[in-house]
Design a protein around this motif. Structure first.
Motif, PDB file in Angstrom:
ATOM      1  N   PHE A  34       0.797  -1.221   0.000  1.00  0.00           N
ATOM      2  CA  PHE A  34       0.000   0.000   0.000  1.00  0.00           C
ATOM      3  C   PHE A  34       0.837   1.281   0.000  1.00  0.00           C
ATOM      4  CE2 PHE A  34      -2.653  -3.340   1.902  1.00  0.00           C
ATOM      5  CZ  PHE A  34      -3.740  -3.283   1.046  1.00  0.00           C
ATOM      6  N   TRP A  35       1.752   1.436   0.973  1.00  0.00           N
ATOM      7  CA  TRP A  35       2.465   2.703   1.073  1.00  0.00           C
ATOM      8  C   TRP A  35       3.417   2.944  -0.086  1.00  0.00           C
ATOM      9  CZ3 TRP A  35       3.715   1.576   6.881  1.00  0.00           C
ATOM     10  CH2 TRP A  35       2.576   1.854   7.646  1.00  0.00           C
ATOM     11  N   THR A  36       4.247   1.948  -0.412  1.00  0.00           N
ATOM     12  CA  THR A  36       5.199   2.130  -1.510  1.00  0.00           C
ATOM     13  C   THR A  36       4.507   2.326  -2.858  1.00  0.00           C
ATOM     14  OG1 THR A  36       6.916   0.886  -0.337  1.00  0.00           O
ATOM     15  CG2 THR A  36       7.167   1.126  -2.714  1.00  0.00           C
ATOM     16  N   PRO A  37       3.523   1.476  -3.231  1.00  0.00           N
ATOM     17  CA  PRO A  37       2.816   1.728  -4.496  1.00  0.00           C
ATOM     18  C   PRO A  37       2.069   3.063  -4.510  1.00  0.00           C
ATOM     19  CG  PRO A  37       2.418  -0.517  -3.740  1.00  0.00           C
ATOM     20  CD  PRO A  37       3.098   0.197  -2.625  1.00  0.00           C
ATOM     21  N   GLY A  38       1.591   3.494  -3.320  1.00  0.00           N
ATOM     22  CA  GLY A  38       0.852   4.753  -3.238  1.00  0.00           C
ATOM     23  C   GLY A  38       1.730   5.971  -3.082  1.00  0.00           C
ATOM     24  N   HIS A  39       3.071   5.750  -2.977  1.00  0.00           N
ATOM     25  CA  HIS A  39       4.030   6.855  -2.837  1.00  0.00           C
ATOM     26  C   HIS A  39       3.707   7.735  -1.626  1.00  0.00           C
ATOM     27  CE1 HIS A  39       5.606   5.745  -6.751  1.00  0.00           C
ATOM     28  NE2 HIS A  39       4.380   5.833  -7.256  1.00  0.00           N
ATOM     29  N   LEU A 114      -3.913   0.868  -7.175  1.00  0.00           N
ATOM     30  CA  LEU A 114      -4.964   1.278  -6.252  1.00  0.00           C
ATOM     31  C   LEU A 114      -4.974   2.794  -6.105  1.00  0.00           C
ATOM     32  CD1 LEU A 114      -4.448  -1.388  -3.419  1.00  0.00           C
ATOM     33  CD2 LEU A 114      -6.140  -1.430  -5.253  1.00  0.00           C
ATOM     34  N   ASP A 115      -6.134   3.317  -5.780  1.00  0.00           N
ATOM     35  CA  ASP A 115      -6.260   4.737  -5.489  1.00  0.00           C
ATOM     36  C   ASP A 115      -5.409   5.083  -4.271  1.00  0.00           C
ATOM     37  OD1 ASP A 115      -7.807   7.015  -3.884  1.00  0.00           O
ATOM     38  OD2 ASP A 115      -8.237   7.233  -6.029  1.00  0.00           O
ATOM     39  N   PRO A 116      -4.706   6.220  -4.269  1.00  0.00           N
ATOM     40  CA  PRO A 116      -3.869   6.596  -3.113  1.00  0.00           C
ATOM     41  C   PRO A 116      -4.639   6.641  -1.798  1.00  0.00           C
ATOM     42  CG  PRO A 116      -3.365   7.985  -4.989  1.00  0.00           C
ATOM     43  CD  PRO A 116      -4.563   7.163  -5.381  1.00  0.00           C
ATOM     44  N   LEU A 117      -5.904   7.049  -1.872  1.00  0.00           N
ATOM     45  CA  LEU A 117      -6.716   7.090  -0.654  1.00  0.00           C
ATOM     46  C   LEU A 117      -6.908   5.685  -0.088  1.00  0.00           C
ATOM     47  CD1 LEU A 117      -8.374   8.803   1.289  1.00  0.00           C
ATOM     48  CD2 LEU A 117     -10.349   8.480  -0.219  1.00  0.00           C
ATOM     49  N   VAL A 118      -7.131   4.709  -0.968  1.00  0.00           N
ATOM     50  CA  VAL A 118      -7.252   3.315  -0.540  1.00  0.00           C
ATOM     51  C   VAL A 118      -5.947   2.833   0.085  1.00  0.00           C
ATOM     52  CG1 VAL A 118      -7.619   0.936  -1.321  1.00  0.00           C
ATOM     53  CG2 VAL A 118      -9.014   2.798  -2.262  1.00  0.00           C
ATOM     54  N   CYS A 119      -4.820   3.198  -0.540  1.00  0.00           N
ATOM     55  CA  CYS A 119      -3.515   2.807  -0.005  1.00  0.00           C
ATOM     56  C   CYS A 119      -3.296   3.391   1.386  1.00  0.00           C
ATOM     57  CB  CYS A 119      -2.406   3.273  -0.945  1.00  0.00           C
ATOM     58  SG  CYS A 119      -2.356   2.413  -2.529  1.00  0.00           S
ATOM     59  N   ALA A 120      -3.680   4.645   1.555  1.00  0.00           N
ATOM     60  CA  ALA A 120      -3.492   5.299   2.851  1.00  0.00           C
ATOM     61  C   ALA A 120      -4.320   4.630   3.940  1.00  0.00           C
ATOM     62  CB  ALA A 120      -3.851   6.781   2.748  1.00  0.00           C
ATOM     63  N   LEU A 184      -0.148  15.111   1.893  1.00  0.00           N
ATOM     64  CA  LEU A 184      -1.497  15.033   2.455  1.00  0.00           C
ATOM     65  C   LEU A 184      -1.885  13.579   2.730  1.00  0.00           C
ATOM     66  CD1 LEU A 184      -4.228  16.280   3.218  1.00  0.00           C
ATOM     67  CD2 LEU A 184      -4.875  16.128   0.800  1.00  0.00           C
ATOM     68  N   TYR A 185      -1.606  12.694   1.778  1.00  0.00           N
ATOM     69  CA  TYR A 185      -1.917  11.277   1.978  1.00  0.00           C
ATOM     70  C   TYR A 185      -1.057  10.681   3.103  1.00  0.00           C
ATOM     71  CZ  TYR A 185      -4.791  11.175  -2.240  1.00  0.00           C
ATOM     72  OH  TYR A 185      -5.787  11.391  -3.172  1.00  0.00           O
ATOM     73  N   SER A 186       0.189  11.143   3.210  1.00  0.00           N
ATOM     74  CA  SER A 186       1.051  10.671   4.297  1.00  0.00           C
ATOM     75  C   SER A 186       0.498  11.098   5.656  1.00  0.00           C
ATOM     76  CB  SER A 186       2.473  11.212   4.116  1.00  0.00           C
ATOM     77  OG  SER A 186       3.057  10.729   2.928  1.00  0.00           O
ATOM     78  N   ALA A 187       0.002  12.341   5.709  1.00  0.00           N
ATOM     79  CA  ALA A 187      -0.600  12.827   6.953  1.00  0.00           C
ATOM     80  C   ALA A 187      -1.834  12.000   7.311  1.00  0.00           C
ATOM     81  CB  ALA A 187      -0.969  14.297   6.814  1.00  0.00           C
ATOM     82  N   LEU A 188      -2.638  11.671   6.294  1.00  0.00           N
ATOM     83  CA  LEU A 188      -3.818  10.836   6.534  1.00  0.00           C
ATOM     84  C   LEU A 188      -3.406   9.451   7.029  1.00  0.00           C
ATOM     85  CD1 LEU A 188      -6.896  10.426   6.289  1.00  0.00           C
ATOM     86  CD2 LEU A 188      -6.523   9.710   3.917  1.00  0.00           C
ATOM     87  N   THR A 189      -2.349   8.910   6.427  1.00  0.00           N
ATOM     88  CA  THR A 189      -1.832   7.608   6.856  1.00  0.00           C
ATOM     89  C   THR A 189      -1.419   7.634   8.316  1.00  0.00           C
ATOM     90  OG1 THR A 189      -1.062   6.962   4.654  1.00  0.00           O
ATOM     91  CG2 THR A 189       0.032   5.941   6.521  1.00  0.00           C
TER      92      THR A 189
END
Length: 292
Positions: A34-39, A114-120, A184-189
């Motif tokens: 999830f994290w690596t593919p979602g950057h 996958l969508d980045p939101l899904v990855c997060a 932003l996605y990292s913060a959500l994660t």
């Protein structure tokens, strides 16, 4: 009784090992699927390891893998924990980190888009469950856990404040280098990861501790110096069996403080009686050790 104690120790040992193994699989899946593919980047040492991996891929002639850097960044913290926290604590921390590094390397991701939101969401949830179960079984996953405990022992600064400060650095670095959308996605994660850990581990749950001891001052000094907690003292208590005069100490702590208070009591009075019960609500003056 000896057989029962031996069984309890063996069960406790196997329980901690199982929790470390489960955590290692969870963090590897979260990272590689999830994290690596979602950057996007995780919190703490894992996040720093990911940043170093990305920097090495872009700007260096060689690549420093996340699994390798995860272990390297934790290594000096093992030494710190060994001397400042405890040998048993450090042993299980090393086991969790080593297994985590191995699984990060061994478990290879499927090719998914996958969508980045899904990855997060999924990455943070899976890692949060693994980390929460590890903490629930009394083991650390390394990194900020160790630094936070030592800083709290020395200064009284809450682990939560320290954790937020470090994670802000990771988010800012991710934003400056790789775009603010990924930040932003990292913060959500990081936010979801923390919430899931808290739900599994319930580290913010309040506990009432009652200690019956013949050496109250040593325990009082330890709690007030190391944990900065208020204590109610009941004098002239008497044991019904021994008829020895004792003192009863009552205090309220966070579940996260259980390791510290056990160490304080065992060191000050190995024969002290200590009972712990969950507290539904606390009113009045109570200093929070953690930031939700």
């Amino acid at each position: 009784m000896d057989q029962l104690d031996k069984f309890n120790r063996r069960y406790n040992f196997l329980s901690k090992l199982s929790a470390a193994f489960f955590y290692s699989i969870a963090v590897a899946i979260a990272l590689n699927f999830f994290w690596t593919p979602g950057h996007m980047y995780s919190s703490g040492i894992t996040g720093f390891a990911q940043l170093i991996n990305t920097i090495s891929e872009r700007y260096l002639p060689f690549t420093l893998t996340t699994s390798f850097m995860y272990f390297i960044l934790n290594f000096p913290l093992f030494i710190l924990a060994w001397f400042k926290i405890g040998h048993k604590f450090t042993f299980f921390t090393i086991v969790a980190v080593v297994l985590g590094s191995i699984m990060m390397h061994w478990i290879q991701p499927w090719k998914m888009h996958l969508d980045p939101l899904v990855c997060a969401i999924f990455g943070a949830s899976i890692n949060g469950i693994g980390t929460g179960l590890a903490l629930k079984n009394g083991i650390s996953t390394g990194g900020l856990d160790i630094i936070g405990i030592v800083i709290r022992q020395k200064t009284g600064i809450s682990y939560g404040k320290f954790n937020i400060f470090v994670n802000l650095i990771i988010i800012a670095a991710a934003g400056c280098m790789f775009g603010w959308t990924r930040a932003l996605y990292s913060a959500l994660t990081i936010f979801i990861n923390g919430r899931v850990i808290d739900a599994v581990y319930t580290q913010h749950q309040k506990m009432q501790v009652m200690i019956v001891t013949q050496h109250p001052q040593h325990i009082i000094d330890g709690i007030q110096t190391r944990m900065h907690r208020g204590i109610t003292i009941l004098h002239d208590a008497e044991g019904a069996y021994s008829h020895i005069e004792k003192t009863v100490l009552i205090t309220i702590i966070d579940r996260y403080d259980m390791y510290d208070i056990r160490q304080i009591v065992e060191k000050a009075d190995p024969y002290a009686f200590m009972s712990v019960s969950e507290v539904e609500k606390v009113y009045g003056r109570f200093k929070e050790q953690e930031v939700v």
